[in-house]
Design a protein around this motif. Structure first.
Motif, short mmCIF file in Angstrom:
data_model
loop_
_atom_site.label_atom_id
_atom_site.label_comp_id
_atom_site.label_asym_id
_atom_site.label_seq_id
_atom_site.Cartn_x
_atom_site.Cartn_y
_atom_site.Cartn_z
N GLY A 1 0.82 -1.20 0.00
CA GLY A 1 0.00 0.00 0.00
C GLY A 1 0.85 1.25 0.00
O GLY A 1 1.78 1.40 -0.80
N GLU A 2 0.58 2.15 0.95
CA GLU A 2 1.29 3.42 1.01
C GLU A 2 2.75 3.21 1.38
O GLU A 2 3.08 2.47 2.31
CB GLU A 2 0.62 4.33 2.06
CG GLU A 2 1.21 5.73 2.11
CD GLU A 2 0.49 6.61 3.11
OE1 GLU A 2 0.95 7.73 3.35
OE2 GLU A 2 -0.54 6.15 3.66
N LYS A 3 3.64 3.86 0.65
CA LYS A 3 5.07 3.70 0.88
C LYS A 3 5.46 4.32 2.22
O LYS A 3 4.90 5.34 2.64
CB LYS A 3 5.87 4.36 -0.24
CG LYS A 3 5.70 3.66 -1.59
CD LYS A 3 6.12 2.20 -1.52
CE LYS A 3 5.94 1.50 -2.85
NZ LYS A 3 6.32 0.06 -2.77
N PRO A 4 6.43 3.70 2.91
CA PRO A 4 6.82 4.21 4.23
C PRO A 4 7.51 5.56 4.14
O PRO A 4 8.16 5.87 3.14
CB PRO A 4 7.78 3.13 4.74
CG PRO A 4 8.36 2.51 3.50
CD PRO A 4 7.23 2.53 2.50
N THR A 5 7.39 6.35 5.19
CA THR A 5 8.06 7.64 5.25
C THR A 5 9.55 7.44 5.53
O THR A 5 9.99 6.35 5.93
CB THR A 5 7.46 8.52 6.34
OG1 THR A 5 7.68 7.89 7.61
CG2 THR A 5 5.96 8.72 6.13
N LEU A 6 10.32 8.49 5.32
CA LEU A 6 11.76 8.42 5.60
C LEU A 6 12.01 8.13 7.07
O LEU A 6 12.90 7.34 7.43
CB LEU A 6 12.42 9.74 5.20
CG LEU A 6 12.33 10.13 3.72
CD1 LEU A 6 12.94 11.52 3.51
CD2 LEU A 6 13.03 9.11 2.85
N ALA A 7 11.21 8.77 7.95
CA ALA A 7 11.38 8.55 9.39
C ALA A 7 11.07 7.11 9.76
O ALA A 7 11.75 6.51 10.60
CB ALA A 7 10.47 9.50 10.17
N ARG A 8 10.06 6.53 9.13
CA ARG A 8 9.69 5.14 9.43
C ARG A 8 10.78 4.18 9.01
O ARG A 8 11.11 3.23 9.74
CB ARG A 8 8.37 4.80 8.72
CG ARG A 8 7.90 3.37 8.94
CD ARG A 8 6.60 3.13 8.20
NE ARG A 8 6.29 1.72 8.12
CZ ARG A 8 5.29 1.21 7.39
NH1 ARG A 8 4.50 2.04 6.71
NH2 ARG A 8 5.06 -0.08 7.34
N ILE A 9 11.37 4.42 7.82
CA ILE A 9 12.48 3.56 7.38
C ILE A 9 13.66 3.71 8.33
O ILE A 9 14.31 2.72 8.68
CB ILE A 9 12.89 3.94 5.94
CG1 ILE A 9 11.75 3.65 4.96
CG2 ILE A 9 14.15 3.19 5.53
CD1 ILE A 9 12.05 4.09 3.53
N GLY A 10 13.91 4.94 8.76
CA GLY A 10 15.01 5.15 9.71
C GLY A 10 14.79 4.41 11.01
O GLY A 10 15.73 3.81 11.57
N ARG A 11 13.57 4.43 11.52
CA ARG A 11 13.28 3.72 12.78
C ARG A 11 13.46 2.22 12.61
O ARG A 11 13.93 1.53 13.53
CB ARG A 11 11.86 4.04 13.24
CG ARG A 11 11.68 5.46 13.78
CD ARG A 11 10.37 5.61 14.52
NE ARG A 11 9.23 5.39 13.64
CZ ARG A 11 8.62 6.35 12.95
NH1 ARG A 11 9.08 7.60 13.02
NH2 ARG A 11 7.58 6.09 12.19
N GLN A 12 13.08 1.69 11.44
CA GLN A 12 13.24 0.25 11.21
C GLN A 12 14.72 -0.12 11.17
O GLN A 12 15.12 -1.16 11.71
CB GLN A 12 12.57 -0.15 9.90
CG GLN A 12 12.60 -1.66 9.64
CD GLN A 12 11.64 -2.08 8.55
OE1 GLN A 12 10.71 -1.35 8.21
NE2 GLN A 12 11.86 -3.26 7.98
#
Length: 238
Positions: free
Chosen positions: A187-198
């Motif tokens: 679905g919706e692509k992850p935000t930059l902050a979300r990728i960073g947290r992962q």
């Protein structure tokens, strides 16, 4: 002219023998600020008078401006160019306290692109009232000017060491990892902050070994992934 912030960072102060001014004390700094406010007020009055004079000259048919420039005098042109260069040096020196400490901390161990990324992440302003974000083409001339004016160490302009094969392999791995996280989302692509947290949850450090990922660092890797065909460029469209 060396700005006060640069002198203060170097531990220098001004003390007048004939007046009660000592910038090393709180009272002296306050006095200096008052004098600066008065000088700014005087400059404002001069600007208003100049504008009024220009309007009056135009009203009687005179052409305002530098007579030498109007006559295309080479000497006048050189003088104006020198004055503009001096004003640019002053503006860069006055804003040095905002960005120079970051440059001194990272250069020449890190390339200019990395320094620009840090300045953007830390929201460090460019000299003057320029609202544009830092770029490599803006930062290097600013530092070169400070070095030429004796306000920064010439070592800052040395070439950064070439990246080892290990560093190149690490960068390639990070690009592929970030692209995988981005492409795997439904679905919706992850935000930059979300990728960073992962990445932080997985214990993946940045290229410099930091454990915290800034959105600008993630974006840089995603841009490289796009350039290498590891993700769809259409994902950048709103």
């Amino acid at each position: 002219m060396i700005p006060a912030v640069v002198l203060e960072r170097k531990g220098a102060a001004f003390k007048s023998l004939g007046d009660p001014i000592d910038t090393g004390s709180p009272q002296g700094k306050f006095t200096l600020q008052i004098l600066g406010a008065v000088a700014e007020f005087e400059r404002s009055l001069i600007r208003e008078r100049t504008k009024a004079g220009v309007r009056a000259a135009k009203a009687i048919g005179k052409q305002p401006g530098n007579p030498g420039l109007i006559a295309k005098d080479p000497l006048a042109r050189r003088r104006v160019a020198r004055a503009r260069d001096d004003r640019l040096s002053e503006r860069v020196a006055e804003g040095a306290g905002e960005f120079l400490p970051v440059v001194e901390r990272l250069r020449p161990a890190h390339p200019w692109d990395r320094v620009v990324d840090v300045l953007k992440t830390a929201v460090k302003k460019r000299p003057g009232d320029n609202p544009a974000p830092w770029t490599r083409d803006a930062l290097i001339p600013a530092v070169r000017r400070l070095v030429g004016d004796g306000l920064a160490d010439s070592g800052l302009l040395k070439a950064a060491p070439r990246r080892s094969k290990k560093a190149v392999a690490l960068n390639k791995r990070l690009v592929e990892l970030v692209a995988t996280i981005h492409n795997a989302a439904d679905g919706e692509k992850p935000t930059l902050a979300r990728i960073g947290r992962q990445l932080e949850r997985q214990g993946i450090p940045t290229k410099t070994g930091a454990r915290t990922w800034a959105p600008s660092s993630v974006k840089a890797l995603l841009d490289r992934a796009r350039d290498q065909g590891l993700r769809d460029p259409a994902d950048d469209k709103p």
